[in-house]
Design an enzyme around this catalytic site. Structure first.
Site, PDB file in Angstrom:
ATOM      1  N   ASP A  66       0.808  -1.261  -0.063  1.00  0.00           N
ATOM      2  CA  ASP A  66       0.069  -0.021  -0.014  1.00  0.00           C
ATOM      3  C   ASP A  66       0.762   1.318  -0.007  1.00  0.00           C
ATOM      4  O   ASP A  66       2.001   1.438   0.142  1.00  0.00           O
ATOM      5  CB  ASP A  66      -0.891   0.037   1.198  1.00  0.00           C
ATOM      6  CG  ASP A  66      -0.187  -0.245   2.502  1.00  0.00           C
ATOM      7  OD1 ASP A  66       0.993  -0.429   2.507  1.00  0.00           O
ATOM      8  OD2 ASP A  66      -1.019  -0.661   3.464  1.00  0.00           O
ATOM      9  N   ASN A 134      -7.814  -2.858  14.194  1.00  0.00           N
ATOM     10  CA  ASN A 134      -9.387  -3.306  13.763  1.00  0.00           C
ATOM     11  C   ASN A 134      -9.479  -4.370  12.848  1.00  0.00           C
ATOM     12  O   ASN A 134     -10.209  -4.635  12.013  1.00  0.00           O
ATOM     13  CB  ASN A 134      -9.753  -2.128  13.161  1.00  0.00           C
ATOM     14  CG  ASN A 134      -9.197  -1.432  11.692  1.00  0.00           C
ATOM     15  OD1 ASN A 134      -8.131  -2.102  11.132  1.00  0.00           O
ATOM     16  ND2 ASN A 134      -9.644  -0.589  11.261  1.00  0.00           N
ATOM     17  N   HIS A 136      -7.462  -4.618   9.935  1.00  0.00           N
ATOM     18  CA  HIS A 136      -7.077  -4.464   8.797  1.00  0.00           C
ATOM     19  C   HIS A 136      -5.875  -5.188   8.305  1.00  0.00           C
ATOM     20  O   HIS A 136      -4.838  -5.502   9.122  1.00  0.00           O
ATOM     21  CB  HIS A 136      -6.942  -3.181   8.353  1.00  0.00           C
ATOM     22  CG  HIS A 136      -6.003  -2.241   8.744  1.00  0.00           C
ATOM     23  ND1 HIS A 136      -6.121  -0.696   9.023  1.00  0.00           N
ATOM     24  CD2 HIS A 136      -4.882  -2.353   9.025  1.00  0.00           C
ATOM     25  CE1 HIS A 136      -5.113  -0.419   9.478  1.00  0.00           C
ATOM     26  NE2 HIS A 136      -4.133  -1.388   9.593  1.00  0.00           N
ATOM     27  N   GLU A 141      -9.794  -2.085   5.300  1.00  0.00           N
ATOM     28  CA  GLU A 141     -10.501  -1.782   6.581  1.00  0.00           C
ATOM     29  C   GLU A 141     -11.428  -2.789   6.529  1.00  0.00           C
ATOM     30  O   GLU A 141     -11.972  -3.212   5.607  1.00  0.00           O
ATOM     31  CB  GLU A 141     -10.728  -0.305   6.596  1.00  0.00           C
ATOM     32  CG  GLU A 141      -9.795   0.775   6.345  1.00  0.00           C
ATOM     33  CD  GLU A 141      -9.057   1.051   7.716  1.00  0.00           C
ATOM     34  OE1 GLU A 141      -9.133  -0.160   8.479  1.00  0.00           O
ATOM     35  OE2 GLU A 141      -8.208   1.810   7.463  1.00  0.00           O
TER      36      GLU A 141
HETATM   37  P1  PGA Z   1       2.140  -1.805  12.932  1.00  0.00           P
HETATM   38  O1  PGA Z   1       0.911  -1.504  11.878  1.00  0.00           O
HETATM   39  O2  PGA Z   1       3.070  -2.421  12.224  1.00  0.00           O
HETATM   40  O3  PGA Z   1       2.871  -0.196  13.107  1.00  0.00           O
HETATM   41  O4  PGA Z   1       1.521  -2.033  13.886  1.00  0.00           O
HETATM   42  C1  PGA Z   1       0.319  -2.670  11.233  1.00  0.00           C
HETATM   43  C2  PGA Z   1      -0.677  -2.185  10.402  1.00  0.00           C
HETATM   44  O5  PGA Z   1      -1.399  -1.150  10.690  1.00  0.00           O
HETATM   45  O6  PGA Z   1      -0.977  -2.941   9.453  1.00  0.00           O
END
Ligand code: PGA
Length: 240
Positions: A66, A134, A136, A141
């Site tokens: 992404d 959440n 994702h 999402e």
């Molecule tokens: P993080 O983010 O590795 O900073 O916890 C993970 C994500 O939001 O996919």
């Protein structure tokens, strides 16, 4: 789903070995990569192994999950910048073989061309994922359709809030991103999801023990035949 639980350093080192094995067998493998704080220990280990000659990315290709809409690669919060600085500059991958979705696609039709590029490269052999609070994966999402390919998303307030720590204020956090879809991720031959810390424990429980449901995008990974979760004890603490 296969679970590997240990210290963050330990499971990151085990995850790194997957690249050693894969690239040993298939030097031109196609790697799906991720940003965030979670893969940093893994990326440091890959840099170390590469410097020691234990793994080479010289013929590999990579496709990141992404990117923020509106940020170009020179912006220090763009995911292209993150990848260049945290991994690509420290391994022997050819810059032209690294791909991050463009933050300047104008619509979903243009965004979906990323899937066609991945297919043309032979498809992803090993997809790396983190997980949001959440559930994702990438920026898919909750309630993102199972059939989604690379597309533009409006970021939820919780995701913008979680990422605000990297920007000077919430207003500066982009409102949209472009992300591989759930279908794009599910097409990978193998998937590794890493999660660390107590903050991820509840969502890991739902991912592993809940019913597969688009309300928790990562739970859909139960429907893939080759998924391994690499967890520290804190992230695994709510699993029964
Ligand atoms: P993080 O983010 O590795 O900073 O916890 C993970 C994500 O939001 O996919």
């Amino acid at each position: 789903m296969k679970l590997i639980i240990g210290s963050k350093e330990d499971v990151s080192a085990q995850a790194a070995q997957r690249y050693v094995e894969l690239l040993g067998k298939k030097p031109d493998a196609v790697l799906g990569l991720a940003t965030g704080s979670t893969p940093l220990a893994l990326y440091a280990e890959l840099a170390r192994l590469c410097a020691e000659g234990k793994v080479s990315f010289a013929r590999a290709k990579s496709y990141n999950l992404d990117e923020y809409i509106g940020l170009d690669g020179s912006h220090d919060q763009s995911y292209r910048y993150f990848m260049d600085h945290n991994l690509f500059q420290h391994i022997d991958i050819k810059p032209e073989n690294t791909h991050v979705p463009s933050g300047f696609v104008k619509d979903d039709e243009e965004a979906a061309r990323y899937d066609a590029e991945i297919d043309a490269a032979g498809g992803i052999d090993l997809q790396l994922l983190g997980i949001g609070n959440n559930g994702h994966i990438g920026f898919n999402e909750p309630l993102t359709p199972f059939t989604s390919v690379t597309h533009i998303v409006k970021l939820t307030d919780s995701t913008r809030e979680a990422n605000k720590r990297f920007f000077s204020s919430l207003d500066e956090v982009p409102t949209h991103a472009v992300t591989m879809g759930i279908h794009t991720v599910m097409k990978a031959r193998s998937i590794m999801l890493l999660a660390f810390g107590e903050g991820k424990a509840e969502i890991i429980k739902k991912t592993v023990q809940g019913r597969p449901d688009t309300a928790v995008p990562a739970s859909l990974l139960q429907l893939h035949e080759d998924v391994t979760l690499y967890l520290d004890e804190a992230a695994a603490s709510k699993l029964s």
